[in-house]
Design an enzyme around this catalytic site. Structure first.
Site, PDB file in Angstrom:
ATOM      1  N   PRO A  73      54.973 -23.445  45.439  1.00 48.04           N
ATOM      2  CG  PRO A  73      56.974 -24.402  44.651  1.00 48.04           C
ATOM      3  CD  PRO A  73      55.455 -24.638  45.733  1.00 48.04           C
ATOM      4  CD  GLU A  74      49.015 -23.894  43.711  1.00 51.03           C
ATOM      5  OE1 GLU A  74      47.230 -23.501  43.220  1.00 51.03           O
ATOM      6  OE2 GLU A  74      48.365 -24.429  45.585  1.00 51.03           O
TER       7      GLU A  74
ATOM      8  CE  LYS B 186      50.220 -26.219  39.488  1.00 54.36           C
ATOM      9  NZ  LYS B 186      49.957 -27.797  39.882  1.00 54.36           N
TER      10      LYS B 186
ATOM     11  NE  ARG C 269      46.706 -34.195  45.202  1.00 48.13           N
ATOM     12  CZ  ARG C 269      48.221 -35.008  45.830  1.00 48.13           C
ATOM     13  NH1 ARG C 269      48.265 -35.129  46.499  1.00 48.13           N
ATOM     14  NH2 ARG C 269      48.934 -34.650  44.744  1.00 48.13           N
TER      15      ARG C 269
END
Length: 275
Positions: free
Chosen positions: A2-3, A61, A264
Site C-alpha cells: 500500500p502506497e 498513505k 531500501r
DNA sequence: AGGATAGCCTGCGGGC
DNA sequence: TGCCCGCAGGCTATCC
C-alpha cells in the site's frame, strides 16, 4: 504494497460500503494495533462504536474515517494491512485485529499479518490535522515542485531518500520512487539539493502521472492484494524498473542495476538515469 | 541537526 | 520433501 494509489483505491472502494452506516459494535482482538492520541487507553467509543461513519479522507498513505460523533480513526496499512467488508456471518481472515459490526449486517475487518500498520484515534478532525497530518509533507497528488525544491535546498541526502520521507512529501513508497526517478532520468543517489527546479518539475509531473495511472488500475491491485502479497503477478507487469533488477532497461536495453539507496532496495538504469 | 540504520513482524521462495 | 534463512518495506526509535 500500500502506497498512495492503493490507499486511495481503498478509500474509493470502501466509501460506498460503509459511508452512512452505523457501527453497532466493535471487536478488539489486538488492542496494541490501536493508539490513542488523546492521552487515554483506546475504547470502543474511540473506534466509532455507536456512531455513523460519515467521511473517508486520505493524506499520503493514511486513511481517516470520520464518525458522526466527530471522532476520527486514522488507519495506516503499513506493509500488509487491509480493510475488508463482508457479510457478518463470514469467518474472519487470519490476523484480523479489529472488527466493526455495521447496521446493514455486514462487518468491516482490519487485517494486518505483519502489524506494521495500525489505527490512531483522535477526538476530532482538528486533532488529527494538528497532531499528525500537519506534520506530513503535502500530499503527492497535489504537491508543487517549487515547494519540494525549497524544502530540500542544500540537502545532501539522496533524492530517493527525500521522496520516501513522508515529512517532505506524503504518499510515495519504494515502488513509485524508483518508477518516478527512472521516468525522470534521475539517478536515485543524486543529492536532493543539487536538483534544479526544472528537474523537480519533471519529477513531480512524472510522479503524478504514475500515481494517477496506478489509481486508475488500483482497483484490481487492491482486490487481489492478499494474493498479490506473495505472487503479485499482474501488478509487476506495469513496472518499468521495480522488481526488474538485472533485466534490460525498457528504454536503452542496458542491464538494470540493483543497489541499496536510503536503506531500501533500489533499481535503476545506469545509462538513462544521470547523477 | 539531520541523515543513516536497526528493529518490528509474518509469509514466501530459493537453496541445500 | 522439508527446513532454514534471507528478504520484502512503512514507520519509529536510536545512533552517529
Amino acid at each position: 504494497m500500500p502506497e498512495l494509489p492503493e490507499v486511495e483505491s481503498l478509500r474509493r472502494s470502501l466509501s460506498p460500503l460503509i459511508r452512512g452506516k452505523r457501527v453497532i459494535s466493535v471487536d478488539i482482538n489486538r488492542p496494541d494495533v490501536c493508539k490513542s492520541h488523546d492521552d487515554h487507553i483506546v475504547t470502543v467509543l474511540d473506534l466509532l462504536q455507536g456512531s455513523t461513519i460519515d467521511r473517508l479522507l486520505r493524506h499520503g498513505k493514511q486513511l481517516a474515517l470520520v464518525g458522526g460523533n466527530g471522532r476520527v480513526m486514522c488507519i495506516g496499512l503499513g506493509m500488509t494491512g487491509a480493510m475488508e467488508v463482508q457479510d457478518a456471518s463470514c469467518v474472519a481472515a487470519a490476523h484480523t485485529h479489529i472488527s466493526w459490526m455495521l447496521d446493514d449486517g455486514r462487518r468491516m475487518d482490519f487485517i494486518d499479518p505483519r502489524r506494521f500498520g495500525g489505527i490512531g484515534t483522535f477526538k476530532d478532525l482538528d486533532s488529527l490535522q494538528r497532531v499528525r497530518w500537519s506534520m506530513l509533507g503535502p500530499d503527492a497528488l497535489v504537491i508543487q515542485s517549487g515547494r519540494l525544491s525549497d524544502s530540500l535546498r542544500g540537502s545532501v541526502r539522496p533524492v530517493k531518500a527525500a521522496l520516501l520521507d513522508q515529512n517532505i512529501i506524503a504518499g510515495v513508497g519504494n515502488i513509485y520512487a524508483d518508477e518516478t526517478l527512472f521516468k525522470s532520468g534521475v539517478d536515485p543517489r543524486k543529492h536532493a539539493g543539487r536538483i534544479d527546479l526544472s528537474t523537480w518539475g519533471r519529477i513531480v509531473e512524472n510522479l503524478k502521472v504514475i500515481l494517477n495511472a496506478a489509481i486508475d488500475a488500483g482497483g484490481s491491485t487492491i482486490r487481489d492484494y492478499r494474493k498479490a502479497d506473495g505472487s503479485s503477478g499482474s501488478a509487476q507487469d506495469r513496472h518499468a524498473v521495480y522488481g526488474r533488477g538485472g533485466e534490460p532497461c525498457l528504454n536503452c536495453g542496458s542491464s538494470l542495476r540493483v543497489g541499496v539507496v536510503a536503506g531500501r532496495t533500489t533499481v535503476w538504469c545506469p545509462v538513462c538515469q544521470k547523477r
